[in-house]
Design an enzyme around this catalytic site. Sequence first.
Site, PDB file in Angstrom:
ATOM      1  N   HIS A  40      49.076  39.128  36.727  1.00 28.96           N
ATOM      2  CA  HIS A  40      49.429  40.026  37.833  1.00 28.96           C
ATOM      3  C   HIS A  40      50.710  39.550  38.527  1.00 28.96           C
ATOM      4  O   HIS A  40      51.540  40.357  38.942  1.00 28.96           O
ATOM      5  CB  HIS A  40      48.300  40.065  38.868  1.00 28.96           C
ATOM      6  CG  HIS A  40      47.012  40.646  38.350  1.00 28.96           C
ATOM      7  ND1 HIS A  40      45.928  39.852  38.049  1.00 28.96           N
ATOM      8  CD2 HIS A  40      46.640  41.924  38.103  1.00 28.96           C
ATOM      9  CE1 HIS A  40      44.935  40.632  37.632  1.00 28.96           C
ATOM     10  NE2 HIS A  40      45.338  41.889  37.646  1.00 28.96           N
ATOM     11  N   GLN A 156      45.128  51.822  28.186  1.00 31.45           N
ATOM     12  CA  GLN A 156      45.175  52.274  29.584  1.00 31.45           C
ATOM     13  C   GLN A 156      46.565  52.796  29.931  1.00 31.45           C
ATOM     14  O   GLN A 156      46.713  53.845  30.582  1.00 31.45           O
ATOM     15  CB  GLN A 156      44.786  51.123  30.520  1.00 31.45           C
ATOM     16  CG  GLN A 156      45.095  51.405  31.978  1.00 31.45           C
ATOM     17  CD  GLN A 156      44.468  50.409  32.925  1.00 31.45           C
ATOM     18  OE1 GLN A 156      43.286  50.474  33.197  1.00 31.45           O
ATOM     19  NE2 GLN A 156      45.257  49.475  33.446  1.00 31.45           N
ATOM     20  N   ARG A 190      38.380  38.678  33.298  1.00 30.57           N
ATOM     21  CA  ARG A 190      37.110  38.390  32.625  1.00 30.57           C
ATOM     22  C   ARG A 190      37.029  36.974  32.070  1.00 30.57           C
ATOM     23  O   ARG A 190      35.928  36.472  31.819  1.00 30.57           O
ATOM     24  CB  ARG A 190      36.901  39.340  31.451  1.00 30.57           C
ATOM     25  CG  ARG A 190      36.490  40.713  31.879  1.00 30.57           C
ATOM     26  CD  ARG A 190      36.587  41.642  30.702  1.00 30.57           C
ATOM     27  NE  ARG A 190      36.420  43.001  31.148  1.00 30.57           N
ATOM     28  CZ  ARG A 190      35.399  43.769  30.802  1.00 30.57           C
ATOM     29  NH1 ARG A 190      34.471  43.314  29.997  1.00 30.57           N
ATOM     30  NH2 ARG A 190      35.310  44.992  31.250  1.00 30.57           N
TER      31      ARG A 190
HETATM   32  O1  PAF Z   1      44.057  47.646  35.164  1.00 31.80           O
HETATM   33  C1  PAF Z   1      43.411  47.653  36.228  1.00 31.80           C
HETATM   34  O2  PAF Z   1      43.280  46.641  36.920  1.00 31.80           O
HETATM   35  C2  PAF Z   1      42.765  48.937  36.669  1.00 31.80           C
HETATM   36  O3  PAF Z   1      42.282  49.667  35.598  1.00 31.80           O
HETATM   37  C3  PAF Z   1      43.673  49.797  37.561  1.00 31.80           C
HETATM   38  C4  PAF Z   1      44.888  50.293  36.813  1.00 31.80           C
HETATM   39  C5  PAF Z   1      44.112  48.999  38.771  1.00 31.80           C
HETATM   40  C6  PAF Z   1      42.906  51.016  38.059  1.00 31.80           C
HETATM   41  O4  PAF Z   1      41.791  50.664  38.816  1.00 31.80           O
END
Ligand code: PAF
Length: 283
Positions: A40, A156, A190
């Site tokens: 992140h 995603q 995780r």
């Molecule tokens: O990747 C994530 O952490 C989640 O799927 C997101 C994009 C923040 C949506 O809740």
Amino acid sequence: MDSGPMTLIRSTEHFATWRSSILDQTISFVPTMGALHSGHVALIEYAKSQSDIVVVSVFVNALQFGDSVDFDKYPRTLETDYETSIAAGASIVFAPSALDMFPTDYKKYLTPSAIADKFEGASRPGHFAGVVTVVNRLFEIVTPQKAIFGAKDYQQIAVIRAMARELHPTIEILQVDTIRDLDGLALSSRNARLSQSARLKAKTIPDALFALRSEFDSGQTNCAVLKQTAFDVLKNETNISIEYLEVVDRQTLEELSVVELHSSVVLFAGIIDGIRLIDNVEL
Ligand code: PAF
């Protein structure tokens, strides 16, 4: 927690007030569910290089969890997430409540595009509907110019791109490479749930993907042969149960029989001692 001059915003109403005060500045947005790790941080740092202002959201989205136990067990670490975000260059951490995000009369529950149907979508019914619903809601609140996502969640990003093309065509969706631990394991919230022995075994996943990629780099383009190389590595670790391992087109996620140079990706999901891990490598 020091919320400073409105750098931690806990409600959509306060966010709207703040947002209307910086209309002349560009925003890069990093949506997260908290439990922030170096992956992140890389997203936030990249976001910082892209715009005047970085907004990080921290919202554990119940809609994308199939299992309420999984949702309940998800780590909530807002205080450290706030500090990590600000240290990495965020100007604002937006951490709304569930009711504020989805009031009881909320109507815009979205259905994802067909790209969501397989792989993660097949294993986790309803997951991507929850993801596109929350990301759409966040995009409407934050109204960024750019939104940044990690390549680890490859499908995603494809699903979000499809949603954004339709509903938020002015928001540029950007992807940042997966950050890996020293042994190659892709960073994920995780991983913290892996036992010490499972954590050691998990290294087999990147080992398998990298073996596949190095065979491709040496000239092999037949996907069945490449996949067999990865399966052979994974076979060494009997505790990994493979959910899928496929070479697919980066855009459509259609399965390929021959690698298309610079437009293919290998997607993997597996379960190790009860923890589901995903990973991918582009070819
Ligand atoms: O990747 C994530 O952490 C989640 O799927 C997101 C994009 C923040 C949506 O809740």
